[in-house]
Each structure stands twice: as structure tokens, then as C-alpha cells.
Design a protein around this motif. Structure first.
Motif, PDB file in Angstrom:
ATOM      1  N   ALA A 293      46.097  25.562 -18.093  1.00 27.51           N
ATOM      2  CA  ALA A 293      46.066  25.256 -16.664  1.00 27.51           C
ATOM      3  C   ALA A 293      44.822  24.448 -16.322  1.00 27.51           C
ATOM      4  CB  ALA A 293      46.106  26.547 -15.849  1.00 27.51           C
ATOM      5  N   GLY A 294      43.700  24.828 -16.896  1.00 27.01           N
ATOM      6  CA  GLY A 294      42.457  24.126 -16.621  1.00 27.01           C
ATOM      7  C   GLY A 294      42.493  22.680 -17.069  1.00 27.01           C
ATOM      8  N   MET A 295      43.032  22.420 -18.255  1.00 29.50           N
ATOM      9  CA  MET A 295      43.111  21.049 -18.752  1.00 29.50           C
ATOM     10  C   MET A 295      44.027  20.193 -17.890  1.00 29.50           C
ATOM     11  SD  MET A 295      42.953  21.137 -22.913  1.00 29.50           S
ATOM     12  CE  MET A 295      44.375  22.191 -23.155  1.00 29.50           C
ATOM     13  N   ALA A 296      45.169  20.759 -17.493  1.00 30.09           N
ATOM     14  CA  ALA A 296      46.112  20.003 -16.672  1.00 30.09           C
ATOM     15  C   ALA A 296      45.515  19.663 -15.309  1.00 30.09           C
ATOM     16  CB  ALA A 296      47.409  20.790 -16.510  1.00 30.09           C
ATOM     17  N   ILE A 297      44.904  20.663 -14.670  1.00 31.30           N
ATOM     18  CA  ILE A 297      44.349  20.446 -13.337  1.00 31.30           C
ATOM     19  C   ILE A 297      43.137  19.517 -13.389  1.00 31.30           C
ATOM     20  CG2 ILE A 297      43.276  21.551 -11.347  1.00 31.30           C
ATOM     21  CD1 ILE A 297      46.344  22.089 -11.820  1.00 31.30           C
ATOM     22  N   GLU A 298      42.282  19.724 -14.374  1.00 26.52           N
ATOM     23  CA  GLU A 298      41.108  18.855 -14.504  1.00 26.52           C
ATOM     24  C   GLU A 298      41.524  17.413 -14.746  1.00 26.52           C
ATOM     25  OE1 GLU A 298      37.159  18.221 -17.333  1.00 26.52           O
ATOM     26  OE2 GLU A 298      38.566  19.853 -17.736  1.00 26.52           O
ATOM     27  N   SER A 299      42.551  17.228 -15.565  1.00 26.11           N
ATOM     28  CA  SER A 299      43.025  15.889 -15.860  1.00 26.11           C
ATOM     29  C   SER A 299      43.590  15.206 -14.623  1.00 26.11           C
ATOM     30  CB  SER A 299      44.096  15.951 -16.951  1.00 26.11           C
ATOM     31  OG  SER A 299      43.588  16.566 -18.106  1.00 26.11           O
ATOM     32  N   LEU A 300      44.238  15.988 -13.773  1.00 24.57           N
ATOM     33  CA  LEU A 300      44.789  15.441 -12.539  1.00 24.57           C
ATOM     34  C   LEU A 300      43.676  15.055 -11.571  1.00 24.57           C
ATOM     35  CD1 LEU A 300      47.049  14.873 -10.484  1.00 24.57           C
ATOM     36  CD2 LEU A 300      46.999  17.310  -9.895  1.00 24.57           C
ATOM     37  N   VAL A 301      42.765  15.966 -11.324  1.00 22.56           N
ATOM     38  CA  VAL A 301      41.717  15.736 -10.329  1.00 22.56           C
ATOM     39  C   VAL A 301      40.770  14.619 -10.767  1.00 22.56           C
ATOM     40  CG1 VAL A 301      39.739  16.783  -9.160  1.00 22.56           C
ATOM     41  CG2 VAL A 301      41.854  18.086  -9.442  1.00 22.56           C
ATOM     42  N   GLU A 302      40.464  14.576 -12.065  1.00 26.45           N
ATOM     43  CA  GLU A 302      39.537  13.563 -12.559  1.00 26.45           C
ATOM     44  C   GLU A 302      40.238  12.286 -13.005  1.00 26.45           C
ATOM     45  OE1 GLU A 302      36.848  15.061 -15.441  1.00 26.45           O
ATOM     46  OE2 GLU A 302      36.119  16.684 -14.150  1.00 26.45           O
ATOM     47  N   GLU A 303      41.571  12.275 -12.883  1.00 24.66           N
ATOM     48  CA  GLU A 303      42.385  11.106 -13.227  1.00 24.66           C
ATOM     49  C   GLU A 303      42.112  10.626 -14.653  1.00 24.66           C
ATOM     50  OE1 GLU A 303      42.234   8.027 -10.343  1.00 24.66           O
ATOM     51  OE2 GLU A 303      42.592   9.362  -8.654  1.00 24.66           O
ATOM     52  N   LYS A 304      42.074  11.575 -15.575  1.00 25.60           N
ATOM     53  CA  LYS A 304      41.853  11.232 -16.971  1.00 25.60           C
ATOM     54  C   LYS A 304      43.139  10.727 -17.607  1.00 25.60           C
ATOM     55  CE  LYS A 304      38.100  14.455 -18.092  1.00 25.60           C
ATOM     56  NZ  LYS A 304      37.707  15.547 -19.005  1.00 25.60           N
ATOM     57  N   GLU A 305      43.003   9.758 -18.474  1.00 28.52           N
ATOM     58  CA  GLU A 305      44.148   9.278 -19.226  1.00 28.52           C
ATOM     59  C   GLU A 305      44.240   9.983 -20.583  1.00 28.52           C
ATOM     60  OE1 GLU A 305      44.382   5.076 -19.505  1.00 28.52           O
ATOM     61  OE2 GLU A 305      43.984   4.753 -17.386  1.00 28.52           O
ATOM     62  N   ARG A 306      43.115  10.475 -21.058  1.00 27.01           N
ATOM     63  CA  ARG A 306      43.090  11.214 -22.317  1.00 27.01           C
ATOM     64  C   ARG A 306      42.299  12.495 -22.120  1.00 27.01           C
ATOM     65  NH1 ARG A 306      44.967   8.583 -26.699  1.00 27.01           N
ATOM     66  NH2 ARG A 306      45.306   6.360 -26.500  1.00 27.01           N
ATOM     67  N   PHE A 307      42.635  13.474 -22.922  1.00 20.48           N
ATOM     68  CA  PHE A 307      42.029  14.787 -22.757  1.00 20.48           C
ATOM     69  C   PHE A 307      41.393  15.232 -24.058  1.00 20.48           C
ATOM     70  CE2 PHE A 307      44.493  14.945 -18.939  1.00 20.48           C
ATOM     71  CZ  PHE A 307      45.688  14.323 -19.271  1.00 20.48           C
ATOM     72  N   MET A 308      40.704  16.349 -23.986  1.00 27.97           N
ATOM     73  CA  MET A 308      40.057  16.902 -25.180  1.00 27.97           C
ATOM     74  C   MET A 308      40.920  18.048 -25.707  1.00 27.97           C
ATOM     75  SD  MET A 308      36.116  16.929 -23.854  1.00 27.97           S
ATOM     76  CE  MET A 308      35.556  17.676 -25.395  1.00 27.97           C
ATOM     77  N   GLY A 309      41.344  17.937 -26.945  1.00 23.79           N
ATOM     78  CA  GLY A 309      42.174  18.988 -27.509  1.00 23.79           C
ATOM     79  C   GLY A 309      43.615  18.537 -27.607  1.00 23.79           C
ATOM     80  N   SER A 310      44.512  19.457 -27.857  1.00 25.55           N
ATOM     81  CA  SER A 310      45.933  19.149 -27.986  1.00 25.55           C
ATOM     82  C   SER A 310      46.753  20.106 -27.148  1.00 25.55           C
ATOM     83  CB  SER A 310      46.373  19.228 -29.437  1.00 25.55           C
ATOM     84  OG  SER A 310      47.768  19.099 -29.533  1.00 25.55           O
TER      85      SER A 310
END
Length: 238
Positions: A144-161
């Protein structure tokens, strides 16, 4: 006018995302601390998410109409339909609808867990001291944290899988079901409630992955949903 509509849509979407993540974190803390009052509070807060969902739906619909009528003015008229760009307000508004739906369902699963837990049928310490339940809570919160952080920060790539994490969560949920199905001193009502929470947490993780996958589609144009049967399934993370 267009800027205003999309500004409010983006702002509401982020507010909803942060509220959903807060609910997930509160749920994890309530389960680990056997805090039944906190569980009740989580249930009561669900109306806040529902209200934002309605607002986002209305804003998305209005934004779509405006984007369609003003696409050429914004310089998007000649964009290839096979390419997805964050600068295209129409595509963002369409994705916002899907993201909103999945976040609302994440909130629903949190409430389902809290509602079951607050009736105090489950033995104390189960979510703090026993694996795989402790690991399930950890993986769900991370997803949940990765998904929400990616949305709010508008990341195109994330850390981890995300894909690997989802697979691990599903395996942990299966392990938990098998474990508590065989516990001799667990009554039927307790097992039923534990199982309901396991299912809800697994679904919560699924909806978080849906949000992440939608962000990939929005940012890259690649639809990576339902690729579990592909030999080399691409991950959301490098």
C-alpha cells in the motif's frame, strides 16, 4: 478553467490516497496492539474515503469533458493513441477513475478487517507474535505504501518489485489459512474471523497492485495487468 478542474482532481486524488494509506497503517497498529477502540475508529472513518470517492468521480467526469473539448488547444490533438503521456489531461482523468475505484476498495478491505477484529473473537497477540500473520501485515503495508507513494510523488519507477511482493503475500496468506485451519484449540468462530481477515488483507494487496499497474500504464503506455502466465513477466520495479 481546465487547470482549475485538474488541479482539484489531482489534489482530491492525493488526499484520498493519503487517507487510505493512513487507514492501512492504523489497521496494522490496531491488530498488533489488540486495540479494539482503534478498530472501531477505522470503521467510522470510512465515510471520509467514500466522500472523496464521490468527489473524485464528479471531478473526473467534468475533467474528461473539458479535456475532450480542449485537447487541441493543449497540443494533444496529434498524439498517437498508443502513447500515454502524463501531460495528456484526458488520459490522466480516465486513469484517475480507475485509481479512485481501487483505492476505495482498499479502504473497504481495511474496514472489513477492522469490523471483524473489533468483535474480539480472535485471541490476543495473534497479529503481533505469530508468523505468518506478522509478515502478512508487513507486506500489505509495504504494498500500500509503495502504491500510494508512487501516486503522490508521480514516480515512473519504484524501488523493489511489486509483483514479487504480491506473490509473497499470496503465499503467506495460503500458509496462514493452512496453519490456523489445523490449530486444535481454535473455535469455529475464531477461525472464520481469522480467515475473513486473511482474505481481506490479500484483496487489499491486490488493489494496491492495481493502483501501481495503472500508474505504469499512465506513465509508459504499457498494460502489464494479468501477465502471470507470461514466462518473463515484467516487474513494476527495476
Amino acid at each position: 478553467m481546465i487547470i482549475s478542474k485538474f488541479y482539484y482532481l489531482r489534489k482530491n486524488l492525493y488526499s484520498m490516497a493519503e487517507l487510505v494509506l493512513e487507514q492501512v497503517i492504523l489497521l496494522s497498529e490496531a491488530l498488533e496492539a489488540d486495540d479494539y477502540e482503534q478498530a472501531l475508529n477505522i470503521v467510522e472513518r470510512d465515510d471520509l474515503i467514500d466522500d472523496l470517492e464521490k468527489e473524485n468521480d464528479n471531478l473526473s467526469q467534468n475533467a474528461i469533458l473539458e479535456a475532450v473539448s480542449n485537447r487541441n488547444i493543449l497540443g494533444m490533438g496529434d498524439v498517437d493513441n498508443g502513447i500515454v503521456l502524463k501531460k495528456d489531461p484526458l488520459r490522466f482523468a480516465l486513469s484517475a477513475i480507475r485509481i479512485t475505484r481501487n483505492m476505495e476498495r482498499m479502504g473497504d478491505q481495511v474496514v472489513n478487517c477492522a469490523d471483524v477484529f473489533r468483535h474480539q473473537t480472535i485471541r490476543k497477540g495473534l497479529f503481533k507474535n505469530e508468523e505468518p500473520m506478522t509478515l502478512i501485515l508487513s507486506r500489505v503495508t509495504t504494498l500500500a505504501g509503495m502504491a500510494i507513494e508512487s501516486l503522490v510523488e508521480e514516480k515512473e519507477r519504484f524501488m523493489g518489485s511489486v509483483n514479487s511482493l504480491e506473490d509473497e503475500l499470496n503465499e503467506l496468506c495460503d500458509q496462514a489459512f493452512k496453519k490456523y485451519r489445523s490449530v486444535p484449540d481454535m473455535e469455529k468462530q475464531e477461525f472464520a474471523d481469522v480467515y475473513r481477515i486473511i482474505l481481506a488483507l490479500e484483496r487489499l494487496g491486490d488493489y494496491a497492485v492495481n493502483v501501481a499497474e495503472e500508474l505504469v500504464r499512465l506513465n509508459t503506455g504499457k498494460d502489464i495487468r494479468h501477465l502471470e502466465n507470461v514466462k518473463s513477466k515484467p516487474t513494476l520495479y527495476p
